[in-house]
Write an enzyme that holds these catalytic residues in place. Structure first.
Site, mmCIF file in Angstrom:
data_model
loop_
_atom_site.group_PDB
_atom_site.id
_atom_site.type_symbol
_atom_site.label_atom_id
_atom_site.label_comp_id
_atom_site.label_asym_id
_atom_site.label_seq_id
_atom_site.Cartn_x
_atom_site.Cartn_y
_atom_site.Cartn_z
ATOM 1 C CE LYS A 117 -4.476 -1.613 1.430
ATOM 2 N NZ LYS A 117 -5.608 -1.492 2.338
ATOM 3 C CE LYS A 201 -5.390 -9.254 -2.403
ATOM 4 N NZ LYS A 201 -5.941 -8.996 -1.094
ATOM 5 C CE LYS A 204 -12.747 -5.126 -0.938
ATOM 6 N NZ LYS A 204 -13.305 -4.883 0.320
HETATM 7 P P1 AMP Z 1 -10.550 -7.078 1.998
HETATM 8 O O1 AMP Z 1 -11.305 -6.856 0.759
HETATM 9 O O2 AMP Z 1 -9.078 -6.842 1.810
HETATM 10 O O3 AMP Z 1 -11.119 -6.411 3.217
HETATM 11 O O4 AMP Z 1 -10.653 -8.636 2.263
HETATM 12 C C1 AMP Z 1 -11.746 -9.242 2.907
HETATM 13 C C2 AMP Z 1 -11.515 -10.733 3.024
HETATM 14 O O5 AMP Z 1 -11.493 -11.326 1.717
HETATM 15 C C3 AMP Z 1 -10.166 -11.107 3.676
HETATM 16 O O6 AMP Z 1 -10.348 -12.271 4.475
HETATM 17 C C4 AMP Z 1 -9.292 -11.386 2.513
HETATM 18 O O7 AMP Z 1 -8.243 -12.258 2.841
HETATM 19 C C5 AMP Z 1 -10.277 -12.023 1.525
HETATM 20 N N1 AMP Z 1 -9.832 -11.807 0.147
HETATM 21 C C6 AMP Z 1 -9.588 -10.618 -0.461
HETATM 22 N N2 AMP Z 1 -9.189 -10.794 -1.734
HETATM 23 C C7 AMP Z 1 -9.185 -12.143 -1.939
HETATM 24 C C8 AMP Z 1 -8.853 -12.973 -3.052
HETATM 25 N N3 AMP Z 1 -8.463 -12.452 -4.208
HETATM 26 N N4 AMP Z 1 -8.941 -14.314 -2.901
HETATM 27 C C9 AMP Z 1 -9.354 -14.864 -1.726
HETATM 28 N N5 AMP Z 1 -9.674 -14.139 -0.641
HETATM 29 C C10 AMP Z 1 -9.593 -12.803 -0.734
#
Ligand code: AMP
Ligand code: TRP
Length: 336
Positions: A117, A201, A204
């Site tokens: 980040k 990965k 969003k």
């Molecule tokens: P975040 O959007 O970063 O708040 O992530 C929310 C949850 O989704 C966390 O447990 C992340 O580890 C999971 N997560 C985010 N991106 C991925 C992805 N590409 N594949 C699997 N899990 C994900």
């Protein structure tokens, strides 16, 4: 009859920083839905984490409510689990401050998510202290509820390690207070990759909207995005993350949305082309997302009922969190 719940607690959180994608669902939310029936479950929309990068007030509010609605629409049931918004429970930031005083600076600087980040933020808005301290707030989220297990995607493992080492350090200094949280990772779907670049990965914040599928994407968008997903050279539909990362990612998504094993999927598509597989995959995703999207529309039409669920969740979370915080403050010698 409802399953008898273990007394074990699970806690997890998702940042309201945009509409959720199928990586969030397969890596995290899908597990939340299962765990609510067997555990004492708490799921949080972590808006105070989202402000560690710049947010527009109107968007933060909309994304917070949408994320909570997507929790419910995905099948999290407020009768089985507590759902709440982090900023409604002040104990999170208060414990985070306390934990900051026992968090080694070097450990924060080594965090992969922080380093990533910093690179993107340095160009845009600058880097602020909240971004560095983000994992300490996450540790506070987890430890406040004396959490046993944290369902998350692969990228969050390092943050759980920090929460564990802070729990241990605090317990050693001030007496046994926190339980040791374990990460719960669903290996096959812990890391769904970008549809446009299988070395990255699914995220969003990717500028290319074809790299992810939002949970609210229309059937046409989904067909288009799957059709334009990159594939490897060769044409066999076989799962091999190293040699065929792109098709393996699509197979993981297929597996996540069906109950089939890798072997069953490979057998079913032995004589078929990438195009056949992609067509079917798109229809599987569309079919699985349809009930979620319908429920999302229903919840959007009943704002009052929905907001009541969040306020009730915050009240229940607060009563657990405040008890832990009082215990912490007493052990540390605060005047209470
Ligand atoms: P975040 O959007 O970063 O708040 O992530 C929310 C949850 O989704 C966390 O447990 C992340 O580890 C999971 N997560 C985010 N991106 C991925 C992805 N590409 N594949 C699997 N899990 C994900
Ligand atoms: N850092 C997590 C993410 O980016 C979100 C999060 C904040 C979280 N607090 C948490 C996840 C507590 C699990 C438990 O995905």
């Amino acid at each position: 009859m409802a399953a008898v719940k273990e007394q074990k607690r699970v806690f997890s959180g998702i940042q309201p920083s945009g509409v959720l994608h199928i990586g969030n669902y397969l890596g995290a939310i899908k597990q939340f839905v299962k765990l609510q029936y067997t555990h004492n479950a708490i799921f949080c929309v972590v808006d105070e984490h989202a402000i560690t990068v710049p947010q527009k007030p109107q968007e933060l509010r909309r994304n917070t409510l949408n994320t909570a609605m997507l929790y419910l629409a995905s099948g999290i049931d407020p009768k089985e689990a507590i759902i709440f918004v982090q900023s409604q429970v002040p104990a999170h930031t208060e414990l985070a401050w306390i934990l900051n005083t026992i968090t080694p600076l070097g450990e924060l600087e080594r965090m992969t998510q922080f380093k990533d980040k910093v690179q993107s933020q340095a160009k845009e808005a600058g880097v602020f202290a909240g971004l560095l301290n983000y994992p300490t707030l996450m540790a506070a989220d987890i430890l406040l509820y004396r959490t046993d297990a944290v369902p998350i995607g692969d990228d969050q493992k390092q943050h759980i390690e920090l929460a564990r080492s802070l729990a241990e350090r605090f317990n050693n200094h001030f007496g046994n207070t926190f339980s040791m949280p374990e990460p719960l990772i669903e290996e096959d779907t812990a890391r769904i990759m970008s549809l446009q670049d299988p070395t990255k990965k699914m995220s969003k914040s990717d500028d290319n909207t074809k790299s992810y599928i939002h949970l609210l994407d229309t059937p046409d968008d989904i067909r288009l995005k799957i059709k334009s997903a990159v594939t490897d050279s060769g044409k066999e539909i076989v799962y091999d993350r190293k040699k065929r990362p792109a098709i393996s990612n699509l197979i993981s998504i297929y597996r996540g949305y069906t109950k089939m094993t890798f072997k069953e999927i490979e057998d079913q598509y032995k004589e078929k082309t990438y195009a056949d597989f992609k067509n079917d995959l798109a229809e599987v995703i569309i079919g699985e997302l349809a009930p979620l999207q319908k429920r999302f529309q229903e919840l959007s039409a009943d704002k009052t009922g929905f907001e009541h669920i969040l306020r009730d969740g915050a009240r229940r979370a607060k009563s657990i969190a405040d008890t832990t915080l009082q215990d912490v403050k007493q052990k540390m010698g605060f005047f209470i």
